[in-house]
Design an enzyme around this catalytic site. Structure first.
Site, PDB file in Angstrom:
ATOM      1  N   ASP A 236       8.057  46.342  43.307  1.00 33.83           N
ATOM      2  CA  ASP A 236       7.492  45.767  42.086  1.00 33.83           C
ATOM      3  C   ASP A 236       6.666  46.864  41.412  1.00 33.83           C
ATOM      4  OD1 ASP A 236       6.741  44.144  40.026  1.00 33.83           O
ATOM      5  OD2 ASP A 236       6.151  42.456  41.283  1.00 33.83           O
TER       6      ASP A 236
HETATM    7  C1  BGC Z   1       6.347  41.688  37.873  1.00 28.49           C
HETATM    8  C2  BGC Z   1       7.846  41.804  38.050  1.00 28.49           C
HETATM    9  C3  BGC Z   1       8.444  42.515  36.862  1.00 28.49           C
HETATM   10  C4  BGC Z   1       7.781  43.871  36.721  1.00 28.49           C
HETATM   11  C5  BGC Z   1       8.294  44.656  35.560  1.00 28.49           C
HETATM   12  C6  BGC Z   1       5.714  43.019  37.553  1.00 28.49           C
HETATM   13  O1  BGC Z   1       4.375  42.867  37.179  1.00 28.49           O
HETATM   14  O2  BGC Z   1       5.763  41.140  39.033  1.00 28.49           O
HETATM   15  O3  BGC Z   1       8.416  40.527  38.202  1.00 28.49           O
HETATM   16  O4  BGC Z   1       9.831  42.618  37.003  1.00 28.49           O
HETATM   17  O5  BGC Z   1       6.384  43.683  36.526  1.00 28.49           O
HETATM   18  O6  BGC Z   1       7.877  44.110  34.356  1.00 28.49           O
END
Ligand code: BGC
Length: 844
Positions: A236
């Site tokens: 993530d």
């Molecule tokens: C989220 C993810 C997301 C990523 C990119 C993170 O803060 O938890 O689900 O895909 O950001 O935006």
């Protein structure tokens, strides 16, 4: 299966190409490839013919891989709504549509689906996940990924694993026993990986049993070694913190780039022998394999034919259909479908009547291509009916902050020389380092300007906002009504606001943190309150100084709608309700209530909304309440109104789909994928607050309806609940086999006067079990359609995933031999028939 190539000639060809490409890379290049190039792009390696890959959020649309990440795109019903369809065929079509959109935007991997469970209704990303049940979640998730991957775009199930709530999500670690870990939280990941050969997967911010997921052994076992996952694990965003521990774990790609804990530090670790080169090779192989599958590695055709975006009419029709298919008719005294012939005047009231449909907040929030508001949809569908209710503003009792994605500013704001919108400028300070002081007085020069049409500003990894510039919003606000109004920014840090050239506010603490969530989510609202006169514009200029270095900005400019007085607004709504033959009253939550980055603290709607429903329903008993929310809300008035229709966050076709349902052109097709409580205090799991960084899943196997059954408490609406426009009589059930597997044949009759679709649900029980079990658990389901008066038989397989349990002693799956009771019903709270099946055991 879309990825039928595994083990086939194609799979073998990919492996050959991957090995050849790997052989063409030196260690430096290999390590460089393992950290992203920027926010949405990986590094490429032209020397081996690999182009960079582009990823994008996800999951209710494709935001696009550009730096702004917010090109307009198709806004789908939120994932909770998709799961409520209980229709894998439909969800697969949605996956195919998303693949077409992704390809049109050059995107290789869509960052979704989100398949964490609805452990608690307070979970901030509840709207973005599918269900409280692992079986339903797994089936819907697999269909979604199959749809994507059958059209050339990689799925990325997220967030592996146990990231089921948002409080302290960057740091908490879940303590969970082995059975719930396997049988509940991992099960949807396992099923998706096994049934789709998922091309990628995302490791969560949070951890399990004291270890961050980006460093966890669970990436290797079971994901890789037991489930046969051969795709790429990415972190993530900013979730990787360790060079060596993450380097040794089966994490393959650090996102985003270009910085992060790998890069040169990982190269050093390899040279020192702290991380093996074999570990690096294993990661690069996975990246190359993904590249091959999406067609980014020269000489290898993509795994599946690459999609094109269907014509707009087909896109709109699918979104409209999906919106109705997922909407749940919670209650109906017979008012629905509305008999249009008998209607002269319909009042369309409430805070959501005339605004674009709400979405959840955070990375899933997107800029919709277009939005059909409820009032517009109903007007278009009922040309002969007088629609009462012009704007939403006057029915929002009290101050109400409009979510920035809800309010389009052009009609009210003027930015630049009479242009509509907001003028956004990035300003460099001539003498930087002003600290807390002087955001209002700083001497600046303009670096960049653009015009925006709504109040949400998101920049990701944009070099123009690198460092610590000042961001300025300038607009002209003309109120339609006279009254007190607040205008401000939702952002952490120092803010200055000028009204008509006068400094009216300079305040805000500069936080002592670089925690991104703290900056992004649920920031304080810094606003000025002013007396507005209808039709008289005021010039508003706001400045905020960025106080951290990462190239991300999320600022919300919001306006609170003026209301003459709450009482006057209520009285006006009541009056219109009294003049109408029926009322459609639209209430719900917004991205300010439901969002990534924070959990909710209450399940209640704003008290003014509850009051509005009560007063309007008293004024007109023919009131249909339409609830838009991605997660359960309390509806104390639910038995005082004629019907309650839950549309979730319905996507851009909201108004058209609503008209289709209210007029009976289609049936609301949804069944609840999650229990909806009557009272907050009845909810079995409200605990999303880690203690000293640990979140204990003390309830073990008993989440969702399993917990409600154990507590013997009745919710407002049980798991699986939902009416259509006809009624069903359950006739009989008999055990059968289907393809050698246990199944039941259920006969039902459409005992109403319309054709309809019924979701026949099986729940299993094992009262004599030698192990701990829920009282009932979902064991399978199938949908069936029938005309009025028609009897139909449907064979519903007992889902093999529902029969197994994790044998802790053996460390393996097992099936307890003997007799499983099979209860057949319309929901877990409405069981109509029962039988049993004999099952041969498996395992220890
Ligand atoms: C989220 C993810 C997301 C990523 C990119 C993170 O803060 O938890 O689900 O895909 O950001 O935006």
């Amino acid at each position: 299966m879309s990825h039928s190539e595994t083990g086939s000639d194609y799979g073998a060809m990919v492996e050959v190409a991957v090995e050849r490409a790997l052989g063409g890379l030196d260690l430096e290049t290999k390590v460089r490839l393992l950290t992203g190039f920027d926010f949405w792009t990986t590094n490429g390696a032209p020397q081996i013919g690999m182009r960079p890959l582009i990823v994008s959020d996800g999951p209710a649309g494709v935001k696009g891989g550009s730096i702004l990440h917010e090109e307009a795109t198709t806004s789908l019903p939120c994932p909770t709504a998709l799961a409520a369809s209980w229709d894998e065929g439909l969800v697969r079509e949605i996956g195919e549509l998303l693949a077409g959109e992704a390809r049109a935007k050059g995107v290789d991997v869509l960052l979704g689906p989100t398949i964490n469970l609805h452990r608690s209704p307070l979970g901030g990303r509840h709207f973005e996940a599918f269900s409280e049940d692992p079986l339903l979640t797994g089936r819907i998730a697999a269909a979604y990924v199959l749809g994507l991957q059958s059209r050339g775009v990689g799925g990325c199930p997220k967030h592996y694993v146990c990231n089921d709530s948002e409080t302290e999500r960057q740091t908490y670690a879940v303590d969970v026993d082995e059975r719930p870990l396997r049988e509940l939280y991992m099960a949807p990941f396992e099923r998706t990986v096994r049934e789709t050969a998922a091309w990628s997967l995302m490791a969560a911010y949070s951890g399990v049993r004291g270890t961050r997921m980006t460093e966890s052994d669970l990436l290797r076992d079971p994901l890789e070694e037991n489930w046969g996952f051969d795709g790429l694990v990415m972190s993530d965003w900013y979730a990787t913190h360790a060079t060596i521990a993450a380097g040794r774990a089966a994490l393959d790609l650090v996102m985003p780039g270009p910085d992060g804990p790998w890069g040169d530090a990982l190269l050093v670790a390899v040279r020192r022998g702290e991380v093996t080169e074999a570990a690096i090779d294993a990661k690069v192989r996975r990246l190359l394999r993904l590249a091959a599958r999406v067609g980014a590695l020269e000489g290898v055709a993509p795994a599946t034919a690459v999609a094109t975006r269907p014509p707009q009419a087909a896109v709109s029709a699918l979104v409209r259909r999906a919106s109705a298919a997922g909407s749940v008719l919670l209650g109906n005294d017979g008012i629905l479908p509305l008999a249009a012939g008998g209607l002269r005047r319909l009042a369309v009231l409430g805070p959501n009547a005339a605004v674009p449909p709400s979405q959840g907040g955070g990375s899933a929030n997107l800029r919709a291509d277009y939005a059909i508001t409820p009032i517009d949809g109903l007007r278009a569908a009922m040309p002969g009916v007088e629609i009462l209710g012009r704007t939403t503003d006057r029915y929002r009792p009290g101050f109400q902050r409009l979510a920035p994605d809800e309010v389009a500013l052009p009609a009210e704001a003027g930015a630049d020389e009479g242009q509509p919108g907001i003028l956004v400028r990035v300003l460099g300070e001539l003498a930087p380092g002003g600290g807390e002081a002087g955001v209002a007085t700083a001497e600046v020069r303009e670096i960049y300007r653009e015009r925006r049409l709504d109040g949400r500003l998101i920049w990701h990894g944009d070099p123009r906002i690198a460092g610590r510039p000042i961001v300025e919003f300038a607009t002209r606000v003309t109120s339609q009504e006279t009254g007190r109004q607040r205008i401000g920014l939702g952002v952490r840090g120092r803010v200055a606001i000028w009204i008509d050239g006068q400094l009216a506010h300079e305040d805000g603490e500069v936080p002592d943190t670089d925690d991104i969530d703290g900056m992004w989510h649920d920031p304080p609202y810094q606003a000025v309150e002013l007396d507005m006169t209808a039709g008289r514009p005021v010039e508003v200029v706001m400045r905020w100084r960025k106080f951290y270095d990462q190239g991300i900005v999320l600022i919300d400019m919001s306006i609170e709608k003026p209301v003459v007085s709450p009482e006057a607004a209520l009285a006006e709504a009541e009056k219109l309700a009294g003049e109408a033959d029926a009322v459609v009253l639209l209430v719900g939550t917004t991205s300010l209530d439901e969002s990534e980055g924070h959990d909710r603290t209450s399940l209640a709607l704003q008290p003014e909304q509850d009051l509005l429903v009560t007063r309007v329903a008293a004024a007109n008993p023919r009131t249909v309440v339409v609830v838009s929310a991605g997660a359960p809300v309390l509806m104390p008035w639910r038995n005082e109104v004629a019907a309650v229709l839950l549309t979730w966050f319905p996507g851009q076709e909201a108004g058209n789909a609503l008209a289709d349902m209210l007029l009976g052109r289609v049936e609301p097709g949804g069944r609840l994928p999650t229990t909806w409580p009557a009272r907050m205090e009845d909810v079995p799991i409200l605990d999303t607050q880690p203690v000293n960084g640990r979140l204990h899943y003390a309830e073990g196997l008993h989440i969702g309806y399993r917990a409600w059954l154990r507590a013997e408490t009745a919710p407002a609406y049980p798991f699986g609940h939902g009416h259509g426009y006809t009624s069903w009589t359950y006739l009989d059930v008999a055990p059968v086999t289907a393809g050698g597997e246990p199944a039941v044949e259920v006969r039902i009759r459409n005992s109403g006067s319309r054709a309809g679709r019924e979701v026949v649900q099986l729940y299993l029980a094992r009262p004599d079990s030698s192990i701990e079990r829920p009282l009932l658990w979902l064991g399978g389901y199938a949908a069936v359609e029938a005309g009025p008066g028609q009897n139909v038989a449907v064979t519903v397989p007992i889902d093999r995933w529902a029969l197994r349990h994790w044998d802790e002693a053996a460390g393996a799956w097992a099936v307890e031999p003997g007799r499983f009771e099979v209860r057949v019903g319309r929901s877990v709270g409405d069981i109509r028939l029962a039988t049993y099946v004999e099952v041969v055991g498996l395992g220890s």
